[in-house]
Design a protein around this motif. Sequence first.
Motif, PDB file in Angstrom:
ATOM      1  N   GLU A  34      38.346  30.888  44.675  1.00  0.00           N
ATOM      2  CA  GLU A  34      37.415  31.058  43.772  1.00  0.00           C
ATOM      3  C   GLU A  34      36.617  32.242  43.966  1.00  0.00           C
ATOM      4  O   GLU A  34      36.506  33.214  43.133  1.00  0.00           O
ATOM      5  CB  GLU A  34      36.546  29.785  43.570  1.00  0.00           C
ATOM      6  CG  GLU A  34      35.263  30.196  42.550  1.00  0.00           C
ATOM      7  CD  GLU A  34      34.176  29.216  42.683  1.00  0.00           C
ATOM      8  OE1 GLU A  34      33.200  29.166  41.953  1.00  0.00           O
ATOM      9  OE2 GLU A  34      34.171  28.322  43.650  1.00  0.00           O
ATOM     10  N   GLY A  35      36.431  32.772  45.293  1.00  0.00           N
ATOM     11  CA  GLY A  35      35.768  33.862  45.911  1.00  0.00           C
ATOM     12  C   GLY A  35      36.456  35.148  45.379  1.00  0.00           C
ATOM     13  O   GLY A  35      35.942  36.088  44.900  1.00  0.00           O
ATOM     14  N   LEU A  36      37.815  34.909  45.560  1.00  0.00           N
ATOM     15  CA  LEU A  36      38.780  35.950  45.094  1.00  0.00           C
ATOM     16  C   LEU A  36      38.669  36.293  43.614  1.00  0.00           C
ATOM     17  O   LEU A  36      38.700  37.454  43.293  1.00  0.00           O
ATOM     18  CB  LEU A  36      40.186  35.774  45.600  1.00  0.00           C
ATOM     19  CG  LEU A  36      40.447  35.727  47.288  1.00  0.00           C
ATOM     20  CD1 LEU A  36      41.736  35.290  47.275  1.00  0.00           C
ATOM     21  CD2 LEU A  36      40.112  36.943  47.803  1.00  0.00           C
ATOM     22  N   GLY A  37      38.664  35.175  43.083  1.00  0.00           N
ATOM     23  CA  GLY A  37      38.791  35.456  41.537  1.00  0.00           C
ATOM     24  C   GLY A  37      37.424  36.213  41.279  1.00  0.00           C
ATOM     25  O   GLY A  37      37.099  37.142  40.311  1.00  0.00           O
ATOM     26  N   CYS A  38      36.223  35.644  41.683  1.00  0.00           N
ATOM     27  CA  CYS A  38      35.057  36.341  41.491  1.00  0.00           C
ATOM     28  C   CYS A  38      34.713  37.570  41.704  1.00  0.00           C
ATOM     29  O   CYS A  38      34.296  38.570  41.114  1.00  0.00           O
ATOM     30  CB  CYS A  38      33.813  35.468  41.731  1.00  0.00           C
ATOM     31  SG  CYS A  38      33.619  33.773  41.039  1.00  0.00           S
ATOM     32  N   GLY A  39      35.266  38.025  42.880  1.00  0.00           N
ATOM     33  CA  GLY A  39      35.204  39.273  43.369  1.00  0.00           C
ATOM     34  C   GLY A  39      36.025  40.249  42.818  1.00  0.00           C
ATOM     35  O   GLY A  39      35.698  41.508  42.531  1.00  0.00           O
ATOM     36  N   ALA A  40      37.048  39.916  41.990  1.00  0.00           N
ATOM     37  CA  ALA A  40      37.770  40.698  41.221  1.00  0.00           C
ATOM     38  C   ALA A  40      37.318  40.833  39.741  1.00  0.00           C
ATOM     39  O   ALA A  40      37.475  41.868  39.356  1.00  0.00           O
ATOM     40  CB  ALA A  40      39.180  40.297  41.109  1.00  0.00           C
ATOM     41  N   PHE A  41      36.742  39.981  39.464  1.00  0.00           N
ATOM     42  CA  PHE A  41      36.042  39.814  37.980  1.00  0.00           C
ATOM     43  C   PHE A  41      34.878  40.486  37.915  1.00  0.00           C
ATOM     44  O   PHE A  41      34.606  41.230  37.173  1.00  0.00           O
ATOM     45  CB  PHE A  41      36.128  38.368  37.494  1.00  0.00           C
ATOM     46  CG  PHE A  41      35.294  38.188  36.270  1.00  0.00           C
ATOM     47  CD1 PHE A  41      36.042  38.697  35.076  1.00  0.00           C
ATOM     48  CD2 PHE A  41      34.086  37.576  36.147  1.00  0.00           C
ATOM     49  CE1 PHE A  41      35.602  38.430  33.745  1.00  0.00           C
ATOM     50  CE2 PHE A  41      33.359  37.711  34.919  1.00  0.00           C
ATOM     51  CZ  PHE A  41      34.172  37.826  33.750  1.00  0.00           C
ATOM     52  N   PHE A  42      33.726  40.058  38.799  1.00  0.00           N
ATOM     53  CA  PHE A  42      32.347  40.620  38.383  1.00  0.00           C
ATOM     54  C   PHE A  42      32.322  41.971  38.433  1.00  0.00           C
ATOM     55  O   PHE A  42      31.812  42.619  37.529  1.00  0.00           O
ATOM     56  CB  PHE A  42      31.602  39.900  39.401  1.00  0.00           C
ATOM     57  CG  PHE A  42      31.334  38.689  39.168  1.00  0.00           C
ATOM     58  CD1 PHE A  42      31.284  37.793  37.945  1.00  0.00           C
ATOM     59  CD2 PHE A  42      30.986  37.833  40.398  1.00  0.00           C
ATOM     60  CE1 PHE A  42      31.259  36.550  37.752  1.00  0.00           C
ATOM     61  CE2 PHE A  42      30.972  36.354  40.085  1.00  0.00           C
ATOM     62  CZ  PHE A  42      30.878  35.936  38.941  1.00  0.00           C
ATOM     63  N   PRO A  43      32.768  42.907  39.217  1.00  0.00           N
ATOM     64  CA  PRO A  43      32.756  44.351  39.511  1.00  0.00           C
ATOM     65  C   PRO A  43      33.121  44.959  37.997  1.00  0.00           C
ATOM     66  O   PRO A  43      32.630  45.800  37.399  1.00  0.00           O
ATOM     67  CB  PRO A  43      33.348  44.706  40.524  1.00  0.00           C
ATOM     68  CG  PRO A  43      33.586  43.713  41.545  1.00  0.00           C
ATOM     69  CD  PRO A  43      33.503  42.497  40.651  1.00  0.00           C
ATOM     70  N   ALA A  44      34.385  44.375  37.541  1.00  0.00           N
ATOM     71  CA  ALA A  44      34.965  44.997  36.241  1.00  0.00           C
ATOM     72  C   ALA A  44      34.165  44.657  35.249  1.00  0.00           C
ATOM     73  O   ALA A  44      33.927  45.369  34.296  1.00  0.00           O
ATOM     74  CB  ALA A  44      36.270  44.230  36.167  1.00  0.00           C
ATOM     75  N   ALA A  45      33.521  43.352  35.005  1.00  0.00           N
ATOM     76  CA  ALA A  45      32.671  42.991  34.312  1.00  0.00           C
ATOM     77  C   ALA A  45      31.484  43.792  34.044  1.00  0.00           C
ATOM     78  O   ALA A  45      31.157  44.222  33.068  1.00  0.00           O
ATOM     79  CB  ALA A  45      32.554  41.579  34.028  1.00  0.00           C
ATOM     80  N   PHE A  46      30.819  43.960  35.210  1.00  0.00           N
ATOM     81  CA  PHE A  46      29.546  44.787  35.142  1.00  0.00           C
ATOM     82  C   PHE A  46      29.809  46.142  34.910  1.00  0.00           C
ATOM     83  O   PHE A  46      28.892  46.909  34.148  1.00  0.00           O
ATOM     84  CB  PHE A  46      29.000  44.607  36.575  1.00  0.00           C
ATOM     85  CG  PHE A  46      28.036  43.197  36.976  1.00  0.00           C
ATOM     86  CD1 PHE A  46      27.299  42.826  35.967  1.00  0.00           C
ATOM     87  CD2 PHE A  46      28.727  42.626  38.175  1.00  0.00           C
ATOM     88  CE1 PHE A  46      26.717  41.553  36.406  1.00  0.00           C
ATOM     89  CE2 PHE A  46      27.730  41.316  38.336  1.00  0.00           C
ATOM     90  CZ  PHE A  46      26.789  40.733  37.054  1.00  0.00           C
ATOM     91  N   SER A  47      30.833  46.649  35.016  1.00  0.00           N
ATOM     92  CA  SER A  47      31.086  48.036  34.841  1.00  0.00           C
ATOM     93  C   SER A  47      31.222  48.132  33.332  1.00  0.00           C
ATOM     94  O   SER A  47      30.838  49.374  32.973  1.00  0.00           O
ATOM     95  CB  SER A  47      32.167  48.825  35.857  1.00  0.00           C
ATOM     96  OG  SER A  47      33.495  48.336  35.503  1.00  0.00           O
ATOM     97  N   MET A  48      32.108  47.323  32.894  1.00  0.00           N
ATOM     98  CA  MET A  48      32.186  47.600  31.521  1.00  0.00           C
ATOM     99  C   MET A  48      30.994  47.214  30.516  1.00  0.00           C
ATOM    100  O   MET A  48      30.579  48.100  29.659  1.00  0.00           O
ATOM    101  CB  MET A  48      33.207  46.405  30.812  1.00  0.00           C
ATOM    102  CG  MET A  48      34.649  46.690  31.330  1.00  0.00           C
ATOM    103  SD  MET A  48      35.544  45.326  30.957  1.00  0.00           S
ATOM    104  CE  MET A  48      35.488  45.246  29.101  1.00  0.00           C
ATOM    105  N   LEU A  49      30.015  46.353  31.104  1.00  0.00           N
ATOM    106  CA  LEU A  49      28.815  46.300  30.427  1.00  0.00           C
ATOM    107  C   LEU A  49      27.738  47.290  30.621  1.00  0.00           C
ATOM    108  O   LEU A  49      27.133  47.740  29.768  1.00  0.00           O
ATOM    109  CB  LEU A  49      27.992  44.762  30.782  1.00  0.00           C
ATOM    110  CG  LEU A  49      29.017  43.744  30.499  1.00  0.00           C
ATOM    111  CD1 LEU A  49      28.117  42.241  31.211  1.00  0.00           C
ATOM    112  CD2 LEU A  49      28.810  43.237  29.041  1.00  0.00           C
ATOM    113  N   ALA A  50      27.900  47.731  31.853  1.00  0.00           N
ATOM    114  CA  ALA A  50      27.005  49.174  32.157  1.00  0.00           C
ATOM    115  C   ALA A  50      27.356  50.341  30.977  1.00  0.00           C
ATOM    116  O   ALA A  50      26.279  51.125  30.891  1.00  0.00           O
ATOM    117  CB  ALA A  50      27.319  49.371  33.476  1.00  0.00           C
TER     118      ALA A  50
END
Length: 131
Positions: free
Chosen positions: A9-25
């Motif tokens: 789960e941590g691997l998935g979150c670690g891959a997803f959150f930075p990409a999602a945050f950079s897209m939203l920014a």
Amino acid sequence: MLGISRFVEGLGCGAFFPAAFSMLAEWKDSQQSLGEFNFLLNAGLASGVFFSGMLAELGIKTAISIFTLLAGFSFALLLRESRELISPDNSGRKKEKPGVSNSREISREEPETSVSFKPRKYLERIGQAFF
């Protein structure tokens, strides 16, 4: 088993959150979108805890059965969508609107056929989809 599941789960979150945050920014209303995204993340975490507690009240076997059904259904949907991510129109390109020429027609390249299975290209596409 729980420790391994949390690690995955941590691997998935670690891959997803930075990409999602950079897209939203990059969005015009990035501050509001980031706030909504964080709210939805926390609401999801809270609802997960709440519903897991409710399922535990039903009995551990019932909870595991319901979770397995939901996870299986989600996995089936993921498999269907991942096929589109790996090879959108069997050539690795997104489908275009009718009437628009694509570069394959211009360059006269031979399209890939679904009959020829090339494991290396398939694994490369999977790697690109994951990373």
